[in-house]
Scaffold this motif. Structure first.
Motif, mmCIF file in Angstrom:
data_model
loop_
_atom_site.group_PDB
_atom_site.id
_atom_site.type_symbol
_atom_site.label_atom_id
_atom_site.label_comp_id
_atom_site.label_asym_id
_atom_site.label_seq_id
_atom_site.Cartn_x
_atom_site.Cartn_y
_atom_site.Cartn_z
ATOM 1 N N GLN A 172 91.094 38.024 37.326
ATOM 2 C CA GLN A 172 90.286 38.680 36.301
ATOM 3 C C GLN A 172 90.430 37.975 34.960
ATOM 4 O O GLN A 172 91.512 37.532 34.594
ATOM 5 C CB GLN A 172 90.721 40.139 36.134
ATOM 6 N N ASP A 173 89.328 37.910 34.224
ATOM 7 C CA ASP A 173 89.296 37.380 32.869
ATOM 8 C C ASP A 173 89.302 38.586 31.928
ATOM 9 O O ASP A 173 88.307 39.303 31.841
ATOM 10 C CB ASP A 173 88.027 36.545 32.686
ATOM 11 N N HIS A 195 85.767 43.060 31.136
ATOM 12 C CA HIS A 195 86.579 42.205 31.997
ATOM 13 C C HIS A 195 85.714 41.678 33.140
ATOM 14 O O HIS A 195 84.952 42.423 33.748
ATOM 15 C CB HIS A 195 87.764 42.983 32.556
ATOM 16 N N ASP A 196 85.834 40.401 33.417
ATOM 17 C CA ASP A 196 85.011 39.758 34.445
ATOM 18 C C ASP A 196 85.876 39.087 35.498
ATOM 19 O O ASP A 196 87.038 38.780 35.267
ATOM 20 C CB ASP A 196 84.109 38.695 33.814
ATOM 21 N N CYS A 197 85.247 38.833 36.624
ATOM 22 C CA CYS A 197 85.889 38.047 37.677
ATOM 23 C C CYS A 197 85.867 36.587 37.242
ATOM 24 O O CYS A 197 84.815 35.990 37.085
ATOM 25 C CB CYS A 197 85.145 38.218 38.996
ATOM 26 N N GLY A 198 87.051 36.010 37.024
ATOM 27 C CA GLY A 198 87.142 34.613 36.617
ATOM 28 C C GLY A 198 87.088 33.665 37.801
ATOM 29 O O GLY A 198 86.523 32.583 37.718
ATOM 30 N N ALA A 199 87.683 34.075 38.915
ATOM 31 C CA ALA A 199 87.702 33.254 40.121
ATOM 32 C C ALA A 199 88.127 34.129 41.290
ATOM 33 O O ALA A 199 88.633 35.233 41.109
ATOM 34 C CB ALA A 199 88.656 32.080 39.961
ATOM 35 N N GLN A 200 87.925 33.615 42.504
ATOM 36 C CA GLN A 200 88.304 34.370 43.694
ATOM 37 C C GLN A 200 88.562 33.425 44.853
ATOM 38 O O GLN A 200 88.158 32.272 44.835
ATOM 39 C CB GLN A 200 87.196 35.346 44.070
ATOM 40 N N VAL A 223 81.216 28.789 44.937
ATOM 41 C CA VAL A 223 81.377 27.348 44.725
ATOM 42 C C VAL A 223 82.821 27.075 44.300
ATOM 43 O O VAL A 223 83.335 27.695 43.372
ATOM 44 C CB VAL A 223 80.396 26.840 43.634
ATOM 45 N N ARG A 224 83.457 26.144 44.993
ATOM 46 C CA ARG A 224 84.865 25.844 44.743
ATOM 47 C C ARG A 224 85.035 25.083 43.431
ATOM 48 O O ARG A 224 84.336 24.114 43.160
ATOM 49 C CB ARG A 224 85.410 25.014 45.905
ATOM 50 N N TYR A 225 86.009 25.540 42.631
ATOM 51 C CA TYR A 225 86.367 24.810 41.416
ATOM 52 C C TYR A 225 87.110 23.543 41.823
ATOM 53 O O TYR A 225 87.989 23.584 42.676
ATOM 54 C CB TYR A 225 87.266 25.655 40.513
ATOM 55 N N LEU A 230 95.461 28.364 42.226
ATOM 56 C CA LEU A 230 96.350 29.456 41.875
ATOM 57 C C LEU A 230 97.633 29.284 42.678
ATOM 58 O O LEU A 230 97.599 29.197 43.911
ATOM 59 C CB LEU A 230 95.688 30.797 42.215
ATOM 60 N N LEU A 231 98.753 29.206 41.979
ATOM 61 C CA LEU A 231 100.041 29.064 42.646
ATOM 62 C C LEU A 231 100.500 30.451 43.091
ATOM 63 O O LEU A 231 100.680 31.354 42.273
ATOM 64 C CB LEU A 231 101.058 28.438 41.695
ATOM 65 N N MET A 232 100.660 30.615 44.405
ATOM 66 C CA MET A 232 101.023 31.919 44.965
ATOM 67 C C MET A 232 102.278 31.788 45.818
ATOM 68 O O MET A 232 102.486 30.776 46.482
ATOM 69 C CB MET A 232 99.884 32.465 45.830
ATOM 70 N N ARG A 233 103.076 32.848 45.799
ATOM 71 C CA ARG A 233 104.275 32.891 46.627
ATOM 72 C C ARG A 233 104.118 34.034 47.619
ATOM 73 O O ARG A 233 103.800 35.165 47.239
ATOM 74 C CB ARG A 233 105.501 33.143 45.754
ATOM 75 N N PHE A 234 104.340 33.745 48.879
ATOM 76 C CA PHE A 234 104.224 34.742 49.941
ATOM 77 C C PHE A 234 105.593 35.033 50.526
ATOM 78 O O PHE A 234 106.288 34.130 50.982
ATOM 79 C CB PHE A 234 103.288 34.237 51.044
#
Length: 56
Positions: free
Chosen positions: A6-7, A14-19, A42-44, A49-53
């Motif tokens: 979210q942006d 507030h807007d969706c910045g990316a998904q 469309v892919r940036y 996004l650095l994610m930890r699982f």
């Protein structure tokens, strides 16, 4: 699993910045750089996004 970034603006809506969408069966424990897409899918080129699982 759908992830939305979210942006948050102080003065505007507030807007969706990316998904991105990640198939649950492909998730593995650890740190992963996930590519992000705009609202149209469309892919940036240079955004991740650095994610930890961790699974318990």
């Amino acid at each position: 699993m759908r992830v939305e970034v979210q942006d948050y603006d102080m003065s505007e809506k507030h807007d969706c910045g990316a998904q991105t969408v990640l198939p649950v069966w492909e998730l593995k424990q650890g740190i992963r750089a996930v590519p992000l897409h705009d609202r149209k899918g469309v892919r940036y080129k240079s955004v991740r996004l650095l994610m930890r699982f961790d699974f318990v």
